[in-house]
Design a protein around this motif. Structure first.
Motif, mmCIF file in Angstrom:
data_model
loop_
_atom_site.group_PDB
_atom_site.id
_atom_site.type_symbol
_atom_site.label_atom_id
_atom_site.label_comp_id
_atom_site.label_asym_id
_atom_site.label_seq_id
_atom_site.Cartn_x
_atom_site.Cartn_y
_atom_site.Cartn_z
ATOM 1 N N PRO A 129 -3.727 10.901 -15.235
ATOM 2 C CA PRO A 129 -2.489 10.075 -15.251
ATOM 3 C C PRO A 129 -1.323 10.324 -14.355
ATOM 4 C CG PRO A 129 -3.009 11.019 -17.639
ATOM 5 C CD PRO A 129 -4.089 11.784 -16.495
ATOM 6 N N LEU A 130 -1.445 11.695 -13.861
ATOM 7 C CA LEU A 130 -0.262 11.645 -12.690
ATOM 8 C C LEU A 130 -0.295 10.755 -11.562
ATOM 9 C CD1 LEU A 130 2.064 13.819 -11.654
ATOM 10 C CD2 LEU A 130 0.141 15.008 -10.415
ATOM 11 N N THR A 149 -0.913 7.599 -11.845
ATOM 12 C CA THR A 149 -0.644 6.152 -12.081
ATOM 13 C C THR A 149 0.785 5.922 -12.456
ATOM 14 O OG1 THR A 149 -2.965 5.791 -12.994
ATOM 15 C CG2 THR A 149 -1.278 4.183 -13.936
ATOM 16 N N CYS A 150 1.484 5.084 -12.159
ATOM 17 C CA CYS A 150 2.770 5.016 -12.439
ATOM 18 C C CYS A 150 3.127 4.604 -13.975
ATOM 19 C CB CYS A 150 3.391 3.833 -11.631
ATOM 20 S SG CYS A 150 5.059 3.431 -12.152
ATOM 21 N N GLN A 151 3.569 5.731 -14.708
ATOM 22 C CA GLN A 151 3.756 5.505 -16.167
ATOM 23 C C GLN A 151 4.798 4.406 -16.594
ATOM 24 O OE1 GLN A 151 1.546 6.900 -18.047
ATOM 25 N NE2 GLN A 151 0.477 7.689 -16.366
ATOM 26 N N PRO A 152 4.444 3.897 -17.603
ATOM 27 C CA PRO A 152 5.430 2.421 -18.046
ATOM 28 C C PRO A 152 6.655 3.094 -18.600
ATOM 29 C CG PRO A 152 3.122 2.139 -18.732
ATOM 30 C CD PRO A 152 3.225 3.423 -18.116
ATOM 31 N N ASN A 153 6.457 4.223 -19.364
ATOM 32 C CA ASN A 153 7.818 4.854 -19.951
ATOM 33 C C ASN A 153 8.648 5.208 -19.105
ATOM 34 O OD1 ASN A 153 9.168 6.850 -21.376
ATOM 35 N ND2 ASN A 153 8.210 6.059 -23.283
ATOM 36 N N GLN A 188 7.611 12.302 -14.235
ATOM 37 C CA GLN A 188 6.397 12.322 -13.408
ATOM 38 C C GLN A 188 7.056 12.416 -11.699
ATOM 39 O OE1 GLN A 188 4.676 8.602 -13.691
ATOM 40 N NE2 GLN A 188 2.496 9.506 -12.874
ATOM 41 N N GLU A 226 2.335 8.127 3.951
ATOM 42 C CA GLU A 226 1.072 8.239 3.560
ATOM 43 C C GLU A 226 0.678 9.492 2.839
ATOM 44 O OE1 GLU A 226 0.873 6.885 6.564
ATOM 45 O OE2 GLU A 226 1.402 4.900 5.749
ATOM 46 N N ARG A 230 -8.978 10.639 -7.612
ATOM 47 C CA ARG A 230 -7.760 9.865 -8.015
ATOM 48 C C ARG A 230 -6.743 9.911 -6.941
ATOM 49 N NH1 ARG A 230 -10.519 9.156 -11.599
ATOM 50 N NH2 ARG A 230 -10.266 9.078 -13.752
ATOM 51 N N LYS A 256 -1.239 4.947 -5.885
ATOM 52 C CA LYS A 256 -1.155 3.405 -5.342
ATOM 53 C C LYS A 256 0.053 3.386 -4.290
ATOM 54 C CE LYS A 256 -4.301 1.129 -7.496
ATOM 55 N NZ LYS A 256 -4.459 1.051 -8.881
ATOM 56 N N SER A 257 0.015 2.661 -3.390
ATOM 57 C CA SER A 257 1.153 2.776 -2.259
ATOM 58 C C SER A 257 2.528 2.184 -2.961
ATOM 59 C CB SER A 257 0.870 1.793 -1.292
ATOM 60 O OG SER A 257 0.465 0.435 -1.741
ATOM 61 N N THR A 258 2.502 1.379 -3.947
ATOM 62 C CA THR A 258 3.743 0.830 -4.617
ATOM 63 C C THR A 258 4.166 2.268 -5.176
ATOM 64 O OG1 THR A 258 2.171 0.081 -6.323
ATOM 65 C CG2 THR A 258 3.225 -1.426 -4.926
#
Lengths: 180, 180, 227, 180
Positions: free
Chosen positions: B13-14, B16-20, B27, B50, B71, B74-76
């Motif tokens: 999960p590190l 992926t941008c976490q929603p909370n 993070q 990059e 994993r 993502k660029s965003t």
């Protein structure tokens, strides 16, 4: 299947003197319907949790064919009357501040705990695995609508972390990061 | 690239941008630490947007990519991480090529260290070339030995601002320094 | 589907001991007559609840969608039953198609879920409005001015919406289309396209010439897909 | 081959194995429906692993290939589709030649239909040859008329298991049946 097992109980708007009495009768019928339809789940898990939208579809489809459907407004009003009519096992609750559910007891915490337990046993579980594991003992005790809302809650609250892959969203229990 | 990085670097999960929002803050902090830690251990002064060391060959791998667990960020979300790096003064954007200096010490801390070397090695009041300072035998073993010359310039500018250094330029390029 | 099949079989074996294709055509004639009967004897049925129930249950058992018994001029029972039936169907369609379309469905696709009944866009809109009172998390969103219904908790980001808007032209988006239309870098496009695959909003097509295409499942029902 | 198949048959991504697990489940279900629908409409009892009707000439085209939109399913994904077909009992693998029987009715449903024909046409307690049953004038118009003989054998075996049929064999090949 359910349609045949129900008697020819006619709760017909036109037979009632006023709307309020009609709603009372619908409330009783909906209550009985949910209690019998989810009897198995109640016995096994101790709780019931289902979105009002799903109640609308299930109840109308199983009980109202031939007697005229109830409207969304009527269903909502009926469920809001549970307490006043002494139908105490079910209440209307709002999930995630937006989705109305019919619930018994602390069903939300119950299923949340259940999901967290599954995810800590299977780190990286996805919706498909969660649904299968939650409903392993019976086919559709927990609807996908409910599971998705509870998952969303866990993620928003920070109990679960997401790992977003092209294969889908995988869930992990949050052990590392503080949430308050 | 994963050597010596914290265990969380292997936690899916590190990436992926976490929603909370509270969790995302932590993070981002973890990512800043990872980048700084990596740069410090590998003595990489400059990293591309990059996530690869800027000055090495093209085969170096990005810090944002973990092949062991397959994993990558993502660029965003990478953009958000750099934003945090800048905000916390752990990185300095290089205007000319959109790479970043990684500051495992702050500019002030570096210039203090450099000043200390001038003082302790008796180099005050004499012109020292940038080359001597960065690559010379006398700074061998100094933490700033091998520093990117553009970054070194920025440190010396700090000393000039404090009135402790004058810079010698040739065609607008700093060639040497005199510390007083 | 299974249940329907069983019912169909038992009816066929009881009512007609003939073969399947014949029966299908006979059943459809029978269905049509029942529908015509219902509309003609609307008032009689209304006045006799028991008959009404038996009649409607029979219709349901031989596979007549109740909604075909209504039209906008003549209603059985409550005037609004027609709309309640649509509400029911909308919920069903959203639940059934969730995994195909990621929980977002256009009003036009919803209309296609009513093949046997003539319902108008305004009927559908009125019914969806009625549904709002259930707070079911069914939200109306606009993609390039077109109404869609979102039945899952995840909200669209503005980038995701932009991609669906690009998709509304040819059915798909791709890195090069996003570069031309939105000026996005390959990195950014891929990040957001893949995120949309992850949440089930786009399907991947790896057999196109040149590059991977990302299709909006709304185009599953388009017969005029141009490659 | 594309006549009368559902609209999704013209949806290009249907031919690429979808990486999202939830979508792939739906995709596999759709493929099973397409194959069953195709077999039923064309009255094809047996299909090769590559998706072409087994008993016809070589010019028949595979259901896994759509020339109109220039897409075809890769063999690894075709295997997954067959796996799903078997799992959901929509297909039966033929050991001898690795073709598949497509069951648009289940074996039980077919044997019930065959039994019904014996009963309604007064053929109980007499020996009927497999040829009469499959190709005879008296079964013309029956859904099982023209059925593959090996599949017919399997249906009759079901009837025998239920004690309703005895099979007459010649050199281990079923030639006739007596239904009681």
């Amino acid at each position: 299947k359910t349609a045949t097992k129900s008697p020819f109980l006619v709760v017909d708007r036109e037979k009632f003197l006023n709307k309020s009495l009609f709603i009372d009768e619908i409330a009783r019928e909906v209550y009985d319907f949910i209690m019998s339809e989810f009897k198995e789940q109640k016995e096994r898990e101790g709780v019931i949790l289902i979105t009002l939208v799903d109640v609308y579809a299930l109840y109308n489809k199983s009980m109202r064919i031939g007697t005229g459907l109830v409207s969304p407004q009527e269903l909502r009003e009926a469920c809001e009357k549970f307490e006043k009519l002494g139908l105490r096992d079910l209440t209307l609750k709002k999930l995630n501040n937006r989705v109305l559910c019919v619930s018994s007891g602390d069903s939300f915490d119950f299923i949340k705990g259940k999901i967290l337990k599954i995810v800590s046993a299977v780190p990286g579980a996805d919706l498909l695995q969660l649904t299968q594991k939650l409903n392993s003992s019976s086919s559709n005790a927990w609807t996908v609508g409910i599971i998705m809302e509870v998952l969303q809650n866990c993620v928003n609250e920070g109990n679960l972390l997401i790992d977003e892959q092209i294969s889908g969203i995988h869930y992990y229990v949050n052990c590392d990061w503080k949430i308050n | 690239m994963t050597t010596n990085l914290p265990a969380i670097y292997s936690f899916p999960p590190l990436y992926t941008c976490q929603p909370n929002a509270l969790i995302r803050e932590q993070q981002l902090t973890v990512w800043c630490e990872i980048i700084v830690e990596f740069a410090k251990k590998e003595r990489v002064w400059c990293i591309t947007a990059e996530g690869t060391p800027a000055k090495d060959g093209g085969d170096k791998q990005s810090v944002f990519r973990n092949d062991v667990i397959q994993r990558s960020v993502k660029s965003t979300f990478i953009e958000e991480i750099w934003h945090k790096m800048i905000e916390t003064e752990k990185a300095l954007r290089i205007d000319s090529d959109s790479n970043y200096f990684i500051l495992w010490r702050s500019l002030d801390s570096w210039s203090a260290l450099i000043l200390q070397w001038f003082e302790s090695s008796g180099k005050l009041n004499q012109v020292i070339t940038l080359y001597e300072l960065i690559e010379g035998d006398e700074t061998l073993g100094c933490e700033f030995h091998g520093m990117d010359s553009m970054l070194m310039e920025k440190c010396l500018l700090r000393l000039r601002e404090r009135g402790r250094a004058s810079l010698l330029k040739d065609q607008n390029k700093v060639m040497g320094v005199k510390v007083v | 589907e299974e249940v329907k099949d069983c019912r169909y079989e038992s009816v066929t074996s009881q009512l007609f001991k003939k073969q399947n294709e014949e029966i299908t055509s006979q059943l459809s004639v029978f269905q049509e007559r029942l529908i015509a009967f219902a509309k003609e004897h609307n008032n009689d049925l209304k006045q006799n609840p028991d008959l009404k129930i038996k009649f409607l249950r029979m219709c349901s058992r031989i596979g007549i969608d109740p909604i075909t018994l209504f039209d906008r001029q003549r209603h059985l029972f409550d005037v609004n039953d027609f709309y309640y039936e649509i509400c029911l169907k909308v919920i069903e369609i959203c639940r059934i198609t969730k995994d195909l379309n990621g929980g977002i469905i256009s009003f036009e696709e919803l209309l296609e879920g009513f093949p046997t009944a003539k319902i108008a866009m305004e009927d559908l809109e009125k019914s969806v409005d009625m549904l709002q009172t259930l707070n079911g998390g069914f939200d109306i969103i606009l993609i390039k001015g077109k109404k869609c219904l979102r039945s899952v908790p995840t909200e669209l980001t503005s980038d995701q919406t932009k991609i669906l808007e690009v998709c509304s032209v040819l059915g798909y988006a791709s890195a090069s289309l996003l570069r031309v239309n939105l000026g996005w870098t390959q990195y950014r496009s891929n990040a957001i396209l893949e995120e949309m695959v992850a949440i089930g909003l786009l399907w991947i097509d790896e057999q196109a010439v040149g590059e991977t295409l990302f299709w909006d499942p709304a185009w599953i029902h388009h017969s005029d897909i141009g490659i």
